[in-house]
Design a protein around this motif. Structure first.
Motif, short mmCIF file in Angstrom:
data_model
loop_
_atom_site.label_atom_id
_atom_site.label_comp_id
_atom_site.label_asym_id
_atom_site.label_seq_id
_atom_site.Cartn_x
_atom_site.Cartn_y
_atom_site.Cartn_z
N UNK A 145 0.79 -1.23 0.00
CA UNK A 145 0.00 0.00 0.00
C UNK A 145 0.82 1.27 0.00
N UNK A 146 2.14 1.14 -0.06
CA UNK A 146 3.01 2.31 0.02
C UNK A 146 2.89 3.25 -1.15
N UNK A 147 2.58 2.72 -2.35
CA UNK A 147 2.46 3.60 -3.52
C UNK A 147 1.31 4.58 -3.33
N UNK A 148 0.37 4.23 -2.47
CA UNK A 148 -0.74 5.13 -2.15
C UNK A 148 -0.44 5.92 -0.89
N UNK A 149 -0.19 5.21 0.22
CA UNK A 149 -0.07 5.90 1.52
C UNK A 149 1.18 6.76 1.61
#
Length: 259
Positions: A145-149
């Motif tokens: 989820x890092x590409x978003x968060x």
């Protein structure tokens, strides 16, 4: 489920979730992620706030690359390609679950470890912390989820820099770029996290839920849609406990805002 890689402890209304692989710098495997989902969901049922930390010197060194390599060579996949990653499920239970979380950070907070930290609403880093996103060096793209968060916290330019050049950030540098909100001396992150979680517990539970679930969605919307959702959330949050708290305020009882 037997707790092997994740510890769980309830201190009053606060759930403490610890990654317990200190010999591996708390590297994240599919087994760790599966236990994390269970612990986060349990915290949502039993507590009013949660803390995530790493046992030993480090919060999390990211993905367990040795385990991933062995599974890939054996032709084993952790998940069906049609299913969501276990990290997505576990981290979502933290980012948009029923209670807020504080991440107490120390040592390495890299790769999937940084993705996990950024799922928490509040992050406290001690000055031993090193933030990094070195996945590209191993032919891996962020998957928790890092590409978003993370990108929404620090922006494309900074995240691309960290991923492309493997630039690392200190606790103070990370704080300046929204990777954490508090910086403390080495060894003090968990104590500060307890202090912050105790403040969260004093809030009305429905208000905490709204902050965790509605506020980030408003951030995803345009101006007018955001205001509409804000109005709906403001009406939804007012309940019986709100009226009780207002009576406490008028009578000079209950939690006080000291400024």
């Amino acid at each position: 489920m037997t707790e092997q890689y994740i510890t769980y402890e309830l201190e009053g209304d606060i759930a403490l979730i610890g990654i317990n692989r200190p010999d591996k710098r708390n590297a994240m495997s599919s087994e760790v992620a599966a236990e994390l989902i269970v612990a986060a969901q349990r915290a949502g049922r039993e507590a009013r706030a949660g803390i995530i930390f790493g046992h030993g010197e480090h919060f999390c060194a990211g993905l367990d690359l040795v385990a991933v390599g062995e599974k890939r060579k054996a032709g084993v996949s952790d998940t069906d390609k049609r299913e969501r990653h276990p990290e997505h499920l576990g981290f979502d239970a933290i980012a948009r679950g029923p209670i807020p979380f504080v991440a107490a950070l120390s040592g390495v907070v890299i790769g999937l470890g940084l993705e996990l930290a950024c799922a928490a609403q509040i992050r406290v880093a001690d000055r031993s912390v090193v933030f990094g996103l070195p996945e590209a060096m191993r032919g891996i793209f962020v998957g928790g989820g890092g590409s978003v968060r993370i990108q929404r916290l620090i922006g494309y330019a900074r995240m691309a820099d960290m991923m492309l050049t493997r630039r690392t950030l200190t606790a103070d540098e990370g704080c300046a770029q929204n990777l954490c909100q508090y910086v403390v001396d080495p060894g003090e992150a968990l104590a500060k996290a307890r202090e912050l979680a105790a403040r969260m517990v004093e809030n009305v539970a429905l208000s905490n839920w709204t902050i965790c679930n509605i506020l980030p969605r408003i951030n995803d919307l345009g101006h007018d849609d955001g205001l509409m959702l804000e109005q709906m959330a403001a009406h939804y949050t007012v309940g019986q406990e709100t009226l009780e708290r207002l009576d406490q305020f008028a009578a000079k009882r209950g939690p006080r805002f000291l400024g």
